[in-house]
Design an enzyme around this catalytic site. Sequence first.
Site, PDB file in Angstrom:
ATOM      1  CE  LYS A 145     -30.389  48.069   6.964  1.00 26.64           C
ATOM      2  NZ  LYS A 145     -30.911  49.183   7.741  1.00 26.64           N
ATOM      3  CD1 TRP A 187     -34.452  49.937  12.307  1.00 29.17           C
ATOM      4  CD2 TRP A 187     -33.030  51.628  12.669  1.00 29.17           C
ATOM      5  NE1 TRP A 187     -33.172  49.437  12.236  1.00 29.17           N
ATOM      6  CE2 TRP A 187     -32.278  50.443  12.442  1.00 29.17           C
ATOM      7  CE3 TRP A 187     -32.336  52.813  12.931  1.00 29.17           C
ATOM      8  CZ2 TRP A 187     -30.872  50.415  12.472  1.00 29.17           C
ATOM      9  CZ3 TRP A 187     -30.947  52.795  12.953  1.00 29.17           C
ATOM     10  CH2 TRP A 187     -30.239  51.608  12.727  1.00 29.17           C
ATOM     11  CG  ASP A 202     -36.467  54.538   7.865  1.00 35.19           C
ATOM     12  OD1 ASP A 202     -36.021  53.998   6.827  1.00 35.19           O
ATOM     13  OD2 ASP A 202     -35.879  54.473   8.971  1.00 35.19           O
TER      14      ASP A 202
HETATM   15  C1  LIG Z   1     -30.742  50.131   8.706  1.00 36.31           C
HETATM   16  C2  LIG Z   1     -31.840  51.071   9.005  1.00 36.31           C
HETATM   17  C3  LIG Z   1     -31.597  52.402   9.351  1.00 36.31           C
HETATM   18  C4  LIG Z   1     -30.197  52.955   9.518  1.00 36.31           C
HETATM   19  O1  LIG Z   1     -29.576  52.996   8.280  1.00 36.31           O
HETATM   20  P1  LIG Z   1     -28.118  53.651   8.087  1.00 36.31           P
HETATM   21  O2  LIG Z   1     -28.047  53.744   6.601  1.00 36.31           O
HETATM   22  O3  LIG Z   1     -27.140  52.698   8.682  1.00 36.31           O
HETATM   23  O4  LIG Z   1     -28.112  54.964   8.753  1.00 36.31           O
HETATM   24  C5  LIG Z   1     -32.674  53.227   9.576  1.00 36.31           C
HETATM   25  N1  LIG Z   1     -33.924  52.782   9.455  1.00 36.31           N
HETATM   26  C6  LIG Z   1     -34.208  51.500   9.132  1.00 36.31           C
HETATM   27  C7  LIG Z   1     -35.634  51.064   9.005  1.00 36.31           C
HETATM   28  C8  LIG Z   1     -33.170  50.612   8.888  1.00 36.31           C
HETATM   29  O5  LIG Z   1     -33.438  49.344   8.549  1.00 36.31           O
END
Ligand SMILES: *Cc1c(COP(=O)(O)O)cnc(C)c1O
Length: 361
Positions: free
Chosen positions: A196, A102, A172
Site C-alpha cells: 500500500k 481487517w 496493523d
Molecule cells: C491490505 C491489508 C491487509 C492484508 O494485507 P496482505 O499483505 O494482503 O495480507 C491487512 N490489513 C490491512 C489494514 C490492509 O490494508
Amino acid sequence: MSRKFNFCAGPAALPETVLQQARDEMLDWQGKGLSVMEMSHRSDEFVSIANKAEADLRDLLNIPANYKVLFMQGGASSQFAMVPLNLGGKGGTGNYINTGIWGQKAIQEGERYLPIHLAASSSTVDGLVRVPRQFEIQTSQDAAYLHYTSNETIGGLEFDYVPTSDVPLVCDMSSDILSVPMDVSQFGLIYAGAQKNIGPAGLTLVIVRDDLLDQAKAEMPTMFSYKVCAENASMYNTPPTFALYLSGLVFDWLKTEVGGLENMAAINRRKAAKLYAAIDGNDFYSNPNALENRSIMNVPFRLADPSLDKLFLAKADDAGLLNLAGHRSVGGMRASIYNAVPEAAVDALIEFMNDFAKTRG
Ligand SMILES: *Cc1c(COP(=O)(O)O)cnc(C)c1O
C-alpha cells in the site's frame, strides 16, 4: 509512455521517480554488472541496500534504538497469526479492537491461537461510522496485548488518536504507515504489508520492541519467529530482495524528494480534504464516516444512484482514472490516495466526479 492515475487500494501506485530509477538500474546495478534480482542476499552489495533501507526507515519514523525492524514475508495476513504466536507464549488473552473487515480478520485468525477478548468495536451513531473512543476500550485483566487497525482500508475508517493501554499496543498499519509522522514508542509492535504505502507486494514490515521478542509460544514455524528474524537481521532465509530494494528507493524518495513525513502529511491532508469536500459538496456522492475518522488514505464513496456505478467506472477508466471500484465485499467506489498518488490525480478525479454528476446525476 502514458501512465494513468492509479487509485488502486493495493498493490498500489509507486512514485514515478522510483520506478524510473529501478528501470535505469534494472540490468546493471551501480556498475556491478548485474541486477539486484540476481544478487546473493548475502553479498556486500545487497547487504548495503538492506542496511540503507533500514537506516532510512528508522530516520523517517524516528524509530528508537530498542526497537527491531524486521523485513518479513507473508503479508499482513500472516501477521494475524504471528502476533498471537509471538506475543501469547506467557498465556493470557489477545485483546482486539474491531473497526472493520481487517480487524475482524485479525480476530478470526488470532482466536485459532489464543483466547480472544473484544476490547471495543466501532459503532454507528445516526448513520455515522466512527472508531471507539479511549473510554470505550475495555481491556481484560489477563491481556497479553491490545491489537487494532489504525486504518481500515475497505471502510476508509481511520483512528484519529493512538489508544493508550497498560499492555503492549499492536497495530496493523498496512494502509497508513508513513502517511503522517508518529511516535513509535507508543507501540509494542507495528506491522504492515508493503504493497500500500511502502513498496511492492512480497515484503512485510514489522517494528517490534526488544522486550517482546521473549514472549513467544514454544511451538511455531521457525519462519514465523520474530526472534529468529531479528537474530538473523531479516536474513534467516532469502528475503524478498527486489521488493526490499524498491521499498528502500521509496524511503529515499520520502526523505530526499518529499522532505520527510511532515511534508508528506501536509500533502496527504490536502489531497484528502479536497476529495471529501467534493463528496460532501455534491448530493450525488456520499461517505458515511464521522469527520474525525475519515481516512486520509482510502476514500470510499457512493453514488446516489448505484445503477450508474458501472458507467461511472467505465467513464473514469476512459478518463485515465484507474481502479476506483470499491472492495468487492462492499461495492460502491473507493479512491486510494496513498503517498505515491500525486495531488494532480486527486484534482483530475474531482473534476471528473463533478462532470459526471452534472451530466448523469
Ligand atoms: C491490505 C491489508 C491487509 C492484508 O494485507 P496482505 O499483505 O494482503 O495480507 C491487512 N490489513 C490491512 C489494514 C490492509 O490494508
